[in-house]
Design a protein around this motif. Structure first.
Motif, PDB file in Angstrom:
ATOM      1  N   GLU A  76       2.127   6.743  -8.952  1.00  0.00           N
ATOM      2  CA  GLU A  76       0.703   7.019  -9.093  1.00  0.00           C
ATOM      3  C   GLU A  76       0.051   6.072 -10.092  1.00  0.00           C
ATOM      4  O   GLU A  76      -1.167   6.103 -10.268  1.00  0.00           O
ATOM      5  CB  GLU A  76       0.475   8.475  -9.513  1.00  0.00           C
ATOM      6  CG  GLU A  76       0.776   9.461  -8.391  1.00  0.00           C
ATOM      7  CD  GLU A  76       0.333  10.869  -8.725  1.00  0.00           C
ATOM      8  OE1 GLU A  76      -0.148  11.087  -9.860  1.00  0.00           O
ATOM      9  OE2 GLU A  76       0.485  11.746  -7.867  1.00  0.00           O
ATOM     10  N   ASN A  77       0.841   5.225 -10.717  1.00  0.00           N
ATOM     11  CA  ASN A  77       0.313   4.203 -11.607  1.00  0.00           C
ATOM     12  C   ASN A  77       0.520   2.802 -11.043  1.00  0.00           C
ATOM     13  O   ASN A  77       0.427   1.816 -11.778  1.00  0.00           O
ATOM     14  CB  ASN A  77       0.949   4.316 -12.994  1.00  0.00           C
ATOM     15  CG  ASN A  77       0.390   5.477 -13.785  1.00  0.00           C
ATOM     16  OD1 ASN A  77      -0.747   5.896 -13.564  1.00  0.00           O
ATOM     17  ND2 ASN A  77       1.184   6.014 -14.692  1.00  0.00           N
ATOM     18  N   ALA A  78       0.821   2.728  -9.759  1.00  0.00           N
ATOM     19  CA  ALA A  78       0.967   1.447  -9.064  1.00  0.00           C
ATOM     20  C   ALA A  78       0.054   1.474  -7.841  1.00  0.00           C
ATOM     21  O   ALA A  78       0.156   2.377  -7.003  1.00  0.00           O
ATOM     22  CB  ALA A  78       2.412   1.226  -8.640  1.00  0.00           C
ATOM     23  N   LEU A  79      -0.847   0.514  -7.739  1.00  0.00           N
ATOM     24  CA  LEU A  79      -1.813   0.460  -6.645  1.00  0.00           C
ATOM     25  C   LEU A  79      -1.476  -0.708  -5.729  1.00  0.00           C
ATOM     26  O   LEU A  79      -1.484  -1.859  -6.156  1.00  0.00           O
ATOM     27  CB  LEU A  79      -3.231   0.307  -7.205  1.00  0.00           C
ATOM     28  CG  LEU A  79      -3.685   1.368  -8.207  1.00  0.00           C
ATOM     29  CD1 LEU A  79      -5.090   1.061  -8.712  1.00  0.00           C
ATOM     30  CD2 LEU A  79      -3.614   2.754  -7.592  1.00  0.00           C
ATOM     31  N   PHE A  80      -1.193  -0.402  -4.486  1.00  0.00           N
ATOM     32  CA  PHE A  80      -0.831  -1.400  -3.500  1.00  0.00           C
ATOM     33  C   PHE A  80      -2.071  -1.765  -2.701  1.00  0.00           C
ATOM     34  O   PHE A  80      -2.718  -0.902  -2.099  1.00  0.00           O
ATOM     35  CB  PHE A  80       0.264  -0.872  -2.577  1.00  0.00           C
ATOM     36  CG  PHE A  80       1.555  -0.574  -3.285  1.00  0.00           C
ATOM     37  CD1 PHE A  80       2.587  -1.506  -3.303  1.00  0.00           C
ATOM     38  CD2 PHE A  80       1.745   0.640  -3.935  1.00  0.00           C
ATOM     39  CE1 PHE A  80       3.776  -1.236  -3.951  1.00  0.00           C
ATOM     40  CE2 PHE A  80       2.933   0.922  -4.592  1.00  0.00           C
ATOM     41  CZ  PHE A  80       3.948  -0.020  -4.602  1.00  0.00           C
ATOM     42  N   ASP A  81      -2.400  -3.055  -2.676  1.00  0.00           N
ATOM     43  CA  ASP A  81      -3.591  -3.537  -1.982  1.00  0.00           C
ATOM     44  C   ASP A  81      -3.260  -4.861  -1.313  1.00  0.00           C
ATOM     45  O   ASP A  81      -3.354  -5.920  -1.920  1.00  0.00           O
ATOM     46  CB  ASP A  81      -4.742  -3.699  -2.972  1.00  0.00           C
ATOM     47  CG  ASP A  81      -6.041  -4.117  -2.288  1.00  0.00           C
ATOM     48  OD1 ASP A  81      -6.165  -3.921  -1.065  1.00  0.00           O
ATOM     49  OD2 ASP A  81      -6.934  -4.627  -2.985  1.00  0.00           O
ATOM     50  N   GLY A  82      -2.828  -4.789  -0.038  1.00  0.00           N
ATOM     51  CA  GLY A  82      -2.378  -5.997   0.640  1.00  0.00           C
ATOM     52  C   GLY A  82      -1.154  -6.560  -0.059  1.00  0.00           C
ATOM     53  O   GLY A  82      -0.183  -5.842  -0.294  1.00  0.00           O
ATOM     54  N   ASP A  83      -1.211  -7.819  -0.423  1.00  0.00           N
ATOM     55  CA  ASP A  83      -0.093  -8.452  -1.114  1.00  0.00           C
ATOM     56  C   ASP A  83      -0.113  -8.191  -2.615  1.00  0.00           C
ATOM     57  O   ASP A  83       0.832  -8.554  -3.307  1.00  0.00           O
ATOM     58  CB  ASP A  83      -0.113  -9.970  -0.874  1.00  0.00           C
ATOM     59  CG  ASP A  83       0.198 -10.328   0.572  1.00  0.00           C
ATOM     60  OD1 ASP A  83       0.873  -9.521   1.235  1.00  0.00           O
ATOM     61  OD2 ASP A  83      -0.243 -11.396   1.021  1.00  0.00           O
ATOM     62  N   ALA A  84      -1.193  -7.601  -3.096  1.00  0.00           N
ATOM     63  CA  ALA A  84      -1.318  -7.380  -4.536  1.00  0.00           C
ATOM     64  C   ALA A  84      -0.739  -6.026  -4.931  1.00  0.00           C
ATOM     65  O   ALA A  84      -0.856  -5.044  -4.207  1.00  0.00           O
ATOM     66  CB  ALA A  84      -2.790  -7.449  -4.949  1.00  0.00           C
ATOM     67  N   LEU A  85      -0.104  -5.989  -6.081  1.00  0.00           N
ATOM     68  CA  LEU A  85       0.362  -4.747  -6.688  1.00  0.00           C
ATOM     69  C   LEU A  85      -0.225  -4.691  -8.083  1.00  0.00           C
ATOM     70  O   LEU A  85       0.052  -5.548  -8.926  1.00  0.00           O
ATOM     71  CB  LEU A  85       1.888  -4.706  -6.750  1.00  0.00           C
ATOM     72  CG  LEU A  85       2.504  -3.538  -7.519  1.00  0.00           C
ATOM     73  CD1 LEU A  85       2.004  -2.200  -6.975  1.00  0.00           C
ATOM     74  CD2 LEU A  85       4.024  -3.600  -7.458  1.00  0.00           C
ATOM     75  N   ARG A  86      -1.065  -3.701  -8.302  1.00  0.00           N
ATOM     76  CA  ARG A  86      -1.780  -3.593  -9.577  1.00  0.00           C
ATOM     77  C   ARG A  86      -1.235  -2.412 -10.367  1.00  0.00           C
ATOM     78  O   ARG A  86      -1.097  -1.316  -9.844  1.00  0.00           O
ATOM     79  CB  ARG A  86      -3.277  -3.451  -9.343  1.00  0.00           C
ATOM     80  CG  ARG A  86      -3.870  -4.641  -8.598  1.00  0.00           C
ATOM     81  CD  ARG A  86      -5.374  -4.553  -8.443  1.00  0.00           C
ATOM     82  NE  ARG A  86      -5.877  -5.785  -7.854  1.00  0.00           N
ATOM     83  CZ  ARG A  86      -6.010  -5.992  -6.546  1.00  0.00           C
ATOM     84  NH1 ARG A  86      -5.700  -5.036  -5.697  1.00  0.00           N
ATOM     85  NH2 ARG A  86      -6.448  -7.137  -6.098  1.00  0.00           N
ATOM     86  N   ILE A  87      -0.966  -2.653 -11.623  1.00  0.00           N
ATOM     87  CA  ILE A  87      -0.385  -1.644 -12.490  1.00  0.00           C
ATOM     88  C   ILE A  87      -1.486  -1.073 -13.372  1.00  0.00           C
ATOM     89  O   ILE A  87      -2.272  -1.819 -13.959  1.00  0.00           O
ATOM     90  CB  ILE A  87       0.723  -2.247 -13.372  1.00  0.00           C
ATOM     91  CG1 ILE A  87       1.732  -2.998 -12.507  1.00  0.00           C
ATOM     92  CG2 ILE A  87       1.403  -1.172 -14.193  1.00  0.00           C
ATOM     93  CD1 ILE A  87       2.336  -2.176 -11.416  1.00  0.00           C
ATOM     94  N   ILE A  88      -1.553   0.251 -13.476  1.00  0.00           N
ATOM     95  CA  ILE A  88      -2.579   0.896 -14.289  1.00  0.00           C
ATOM     96  C   ILE A  88      -1.927   1.836 -15.300  1.00  0.00           C
ATOM     97  O   ILE A  88      -0.722   2.051 -15.276  1.00  0.00           O
ATOM     98  CB  ILE A  88      -3.584   1.672 -13.418  1.00  0.00           C
ATOM     99  CG1 ILE A  88      -2.879   2.810 -12.651  1.00  0.00           C
ATOM    100  CG2 ILE A  88      -4.305   0.730 -12.455  1.00  0.00           C
ATOM    101  CD1 ILE A  88      -3.822   3.720 -11.885  1.00  0.00           C
ATOM    102  N   ASP A  89      -2.766   2.386 -16.165  1.00  0.00           N
ATOM    103  CA  ASP A  89      -2.397   3.418 -17.128  1.00  0.00           C
ATOM    104  C   ASP A  89      -1.339   2.935 -18.119  1.00  0.00           C
ATOM    105  O   ASP A  89      -0.157   3.290 -18.040  1.00  0.00           O
ATOM    106  CB  ASP A  89      -1.920   4.688 -16.421  1.00  0.00           C
ATOM    107  CG  ASP A  89      -1.852   5.884 -17.369  1.00  0.00           C
ATOM    108  OD1 ASP A  89      -2.033   5.674 -18.574  1.00  0.00           O
ATOM    109  OD2 ASP A  89      -1.615   7.004 -16.901  1.00  0.00           O
ATOM    110  N   PHE A  90      -1.797   2.144 -19.075  1.00  0.00           N
ATOM    111  CA  PHE A  90      -0.911   1.626 -20.114  1.00  0.00           C
ATOM    112  C   PHE A  90      -0.963   2.475 -21.387  1.00  0.00           C
ATOM    113  O   PHE A  90      -0.594   2.009 -22.455  1.00  0.00           O
ATOM    114  CB  PHE A  90      -1.279   0.176 -20.429  1.00  0.00           C
ATOM    115  CG  PHE A  90      -0.735  -0.806 -19.434  1.00  0.00           C
ATOM    116  CD1 PHE A  90       0.348  -1.605 -19.737  1.00  0.00           C
ATOM    117  CD2 PHE A  90      -1.292  -0.917 -18.177  1.00  0.00           C
ATOM    118  CE1 PHE A  90       0.856  -2.502 -18.817  1.00  0.00           C
ATOM    119  CE2 PHE A  90      -0.787  -1.806 -17.245  1.00  0.00           C
ATOM    120  CZ  PHE A  90       0.297  -2.605 -17.559  1.00  0.00           C
TER     121      PHE A  90
END
Length: 275
Positions: free
Chosen positions: A169-183
């Motif tokens: 729930e702290n990893a956002l998958f968007d096409g080829d991108a993987l964005r990390i949130i909640d630090f």
């Protein structure tokens, strides 16, 4: 609080993380310092979560702080590919941390033995010591055993800077991108704890061995794996952190109180398998 809003331009969603109280300036500056260093490594998968980068807006109004990111969470139906990609990002995070010297004034959590098992933390405004007293006896005995084992495991101190809460729930998958949130929980700790968090969150799934292998394979593709001897012990340590948090929150939140017996029973059954 986290808000998910559909994004009309893609199949992904915009995700907002709203904080009831504004973070300390030292924490924000420390996060920015870390992100600035990651940018210079040229790792695209990590540059996307930069605090002042595209797709991410920082808004502070009094005591409200909101962060926006774009992507889709895969926590409900994860596949091996998601764990493989997550393992790769963890490896890059750890590689970055292993070569980075934090600037003066850098302030983050110390994920050491005392933090997990002592009286450093508060959960729902309740001291960790008081949360231990709220545990059912069978769970308390298991937590005591984990604390005893980890006192030996954690004697060497932290490996470096870790995310410490990188579940799906702290990893956002968007096409080829993987964005990390909640630090929020980012601090100095063991590489193994970072690997343990997403495994702990999915250890009940029938295909858990496949997901576990995918996470480790993804990591190994970018960085040598740490010694995995104590990986299950760190998964058990996550159970301790989760159990204490639930115990504390049950004193201030009726929904946690209503589910506390079920949660503690689940933790007890989980640790019976691990210990």
């Amino acid at each position: 609080m986290r808000v998910v809003s559909p994004c009309p331009q893609s199949k992904a969603s915009d995700v907002a993380r709203t904080y009831r109280y504004a973070p300390r300036m030292a924490d924000l500056e420390s996060k920015r310092a870390q992100v600035a260093r990651i940018r210079r490594t040229g790792v695209r998968a990590l540059a996307d979560y930069a605090l002042d980068d595209l797709r991410l807006t920082f808004i502070a109004h009094g005591e409200n702080t909101t962060f926006w990111q774009t992507g889709r969470m895969q926590a409900n139906n994860p596949r091996p590919v998601h764990f493989r990609r997550l393992g790769g990002v963890l490896a890059r995070l750890h590689e970055h941390a292993s070569t980075w010297t934090p600037p003066s004034g850098f302030v983050r959590m110390q994920w050491e033995w005392e933090t997990f098992f002592g009286n450093t933390m508060e959960y729902g405004g309740i001291s960790a010591a008081d949360c231990w007293d709220l545990l059912p006896t069978p769970v308390r005995l298991q937590f005591d055993e984990i604390a005893r084992r980890m006192l030996v495991v954690m004697t060497d101190g932290p490996d470096g800077l870790i995310h410490a809460d990188l579940h799906l729930e702290n990893a956002l998958f968007d096409g080829d991108a993987l964005r990390i949130i909640d630090f929020d929980d980012c601090g100095f700790g063991s590489w193994l704890y970072d690997l343990a968090v997403p495994l702990w969150d999915n250890r009940y799934r029938d295909n858990y061995p496949v997901l576990r292998a995918a996470l480790l394979d993804g990591y190994a593709a970018h960085r040598e794996l740490p010694d995995l001897t104590h990986l299950d012990a760190f998964i058990a340590t996550r159970d301790v952190a989760f159990g204490l948090w639930c115990a504390g929150m049950s004193q201030v939140n009726p929904s946690f109180a209503a589910n506390l017996d079920m949660t503690m029973d689940y933790i007890h059954r989980s640790l019976t398998k691990l210990l």
